[in-house]
Write a protein that holds these residues in place. Structure first.
Motif, PDB file in Angstrom:
ATOM      1  N   LYS A 116       0.974  -1.043  -0.043  1.00 33.23           N
ATOM      2  CA  LYS A 116      -0.080  -0.120  -0.068  1.00 33.23           C
ATOM      3  C   LYS A 116       0.881   1.340   0.051  1.00 33.23           C
ATOM      4  O   LYS A 116       0.452   2.093  -0.697  1.00 33.23           O
ATOM      5  N   GLU A 121      -3.045  -1.118  -4.460  1.00 33.86           N
ATOM      6  CA  GLU A 121      -4.408  -1.655  -3.638  1.00 33.86           C
ATOM      7  C   GLU A 121      -5.358  -2.457  -4.488  1.00 33.86           C
ATOM      8  O   GLU A 121      -6.178  -3.120  -4.047  1.00 33.86           O
ATOM      9  N   GLU A 197       2.019  -6.395   8.220  1.00 29.12           N
ATOM     10  CA  GLU A 197       1.122  -7.028   7.436  1.00 29.12           C
ATOM     11  C   GLU A 197      -0.077  -6.090   6.981  1.00 29.12           C
ATOM     12  O   GLU A 197      -0.449  -6.055   5.701  1.00 29.12           O
ATOM     13  N   GLU A 198      -0.139  -4.754   7.704  1.00 33.00           N
ATOM     14  CA  GLU A 198      -1.013  -3.766   7.207  1.00 33.00           C
ATOM     15  C   GLU A 198      -0.602  -3.260   6.059  1.00 33.00           C
ATOM     16  O   GLU A 198      -1.457  -2.438   5.513  1.00 33.00           O
ATOM     17  N   ASP A 199       0.632  -3.377   5.494  1.00 32.54           N
ATOM     18  CA  ASP A 199       1.290  -2.746   4.256  1.00 32.54           C
ATOM     19  C   ASP A 199       0.892  -3.370   3.115  1.00 32.54           C
ATOM     20  O   ASP A 199       1.465  -3.128   1.854  1.00 32.54           O
ATOM     21  N   SER A 201      -0.948  -5.598   0.167  1.00 32.07           N
ATOM     22  CA  SER A 201      -2.177  -5.746  -0.289  1.00 32.07           C
ATOM     23  C   SER A 201      -1.973  -6.899  -1.165  1.00 32.07           C
ATOM     24  O   SER A 201      -1.096  -7.187  -1.999  1.00 32.07           O
TER      25      SER A 201
END
Length: 334
Positions: A116, A121, A197-199, A201
């Protein structure tokens, strides 16, 4: 005389059983020994192959295309490969003695994995960016179909050929903006490289217009014709292995570690669970069992392949898949 005849028959039966037990079946996987290979090791370690009278030597692979020529040439009688790549292989090599006999990944794991923070995304975000793609990768093989389904302009995407070992490191270092790969592998590999992990996609191609199937068990047709019961027993054994892996993924991952001591138990357990949840246990397999395909969906998949691939001869699903070695009702998942 009767007792002697019965003894002779018993001896013959014992000899036949012993001969069957000595039947060695090399099995070519698509990839190295990681979580998704657990069901095949479960079939070995839990005695299912032995019950079928076969001794299976499981060999690691180097990509989803790797097993197809191995099985077609007879070097391996059975293998595990991407059925879409098999379709193209058979179109380019008409009459080659190889066919899929058991669909395993009802929902294919083909994905584009991006970051991201690098602006990835959605599929359209790939335009103007650098995409790292290993040439033998099954996900890359399907990328043109995915691009067509999502209206992507390939001239606006810079494709960088990368090796499997360097794919995720290049994404982690920002040398490419996204990569093609199997969702259950690339996502976890990035985590090990320190990418939050939140980065990450994950653009799963099956969620963006693809009707394609994923990996299936393939056989050499000459071998299967000569050993139909052996093939049926092999498929039943790995189906039991999948049932065990679904019931206890950690135990399955432990079997992987027996063959690959450098692997991480928690990581491979999670990788296996991702495969189970995303690719194997689907609405279709819950309703219909594992192993078979839906003819209408397969026809649509062939139409999608034809959008970006010029068939030499009209595609025919019966050339690529047969249910001749599956039980009636397919294999239950529990």
């Amino acid at each position: 005389m009767l007792q002697k005849s019965m003894a002779t028959l018993a001896a013959l039966a014992l000899g036949a059983t012993a001969a069957l037990a000595d039947t060695k079946v090399p099995f070519a996987l698509d990839w190295k020994f990681e979580g998704p290979a657990a069901p095949y090791f479960a079939a070995a370690d839990n005695g299912y192959f032995a019950e079928a009278g076969i001794e299976v030597e499981i060999a690691a692979g180097q990509g989803s295309l790797d097993a197809i020529p191995k099985v077609a040439t007879g070097a391996y009688p059975v293998g595990f490969a991407d059925i879409n790549s098999l379709v193209k292989f058979l179109d380019q090599n008409p009459g080659a003695p190889v066919i899929a006999v058991m669909m395993t990944y009802d929902k294919p794991p083909f994905a584009v994995i991006g970051r991201k923070s690098l602006g990835i995304e959605t599929p359209k975000d790939l335009e103007g960016k650098i995409l790292g793609a290993p040439p033998p990768d099954g996900a890359w093989a399907q990328f043109p179909v995915f691009a067509g389904a999502n209206g992507l302009d390939m001239s606006k995407i810079t494709v960088e050929p990368v090796g499997f070992p360097t794919r995720e490191p290049m994404l982690a270092e920002g040398k490419v903006d996204a990569v093609t790969g199997y969702a259950f592998s690339s996502v976890l590999n990035l985590g090990r490289l320190g990418v939050p992990e939140e980065d990450v996609s994950t653009i799963l191609m099956a969620d963006y217009g693809l009707a394609l199937y994923g990996n299936a068990v393939i056989v050499n047709t000459d071998f299967a014709a000569a050993n139909p019961d052996l093939v049926k027993g092999f498929l039943a054994a790995i189906a039991k292995g999948w049932t065990d892996a679904i019931a206890d993924p950690e135990a399955g991952a432990e079997m992987v570690l027996k063959r690959n001591p450098a692997a991480d138990l928690a990581l491979e357990t999670r990788r296996l669970q991702l495969v189970i949840d995303t690719n194997v246990v689907t609405d279709y397999t819950l309703a219909n069992g594992m192993g078979n395909i839906d003819p209408a969906r397969m026809e649509k998949a062939l139409e999608q392949i034809a959008e970006t691939y010029e068939f030499k001869t009209a595609p025919d699903a019966s050339l690529y898949f047969t249910d001749a070695y599956l039980p009636e009702g397919n294999f239950p998942l529990n």
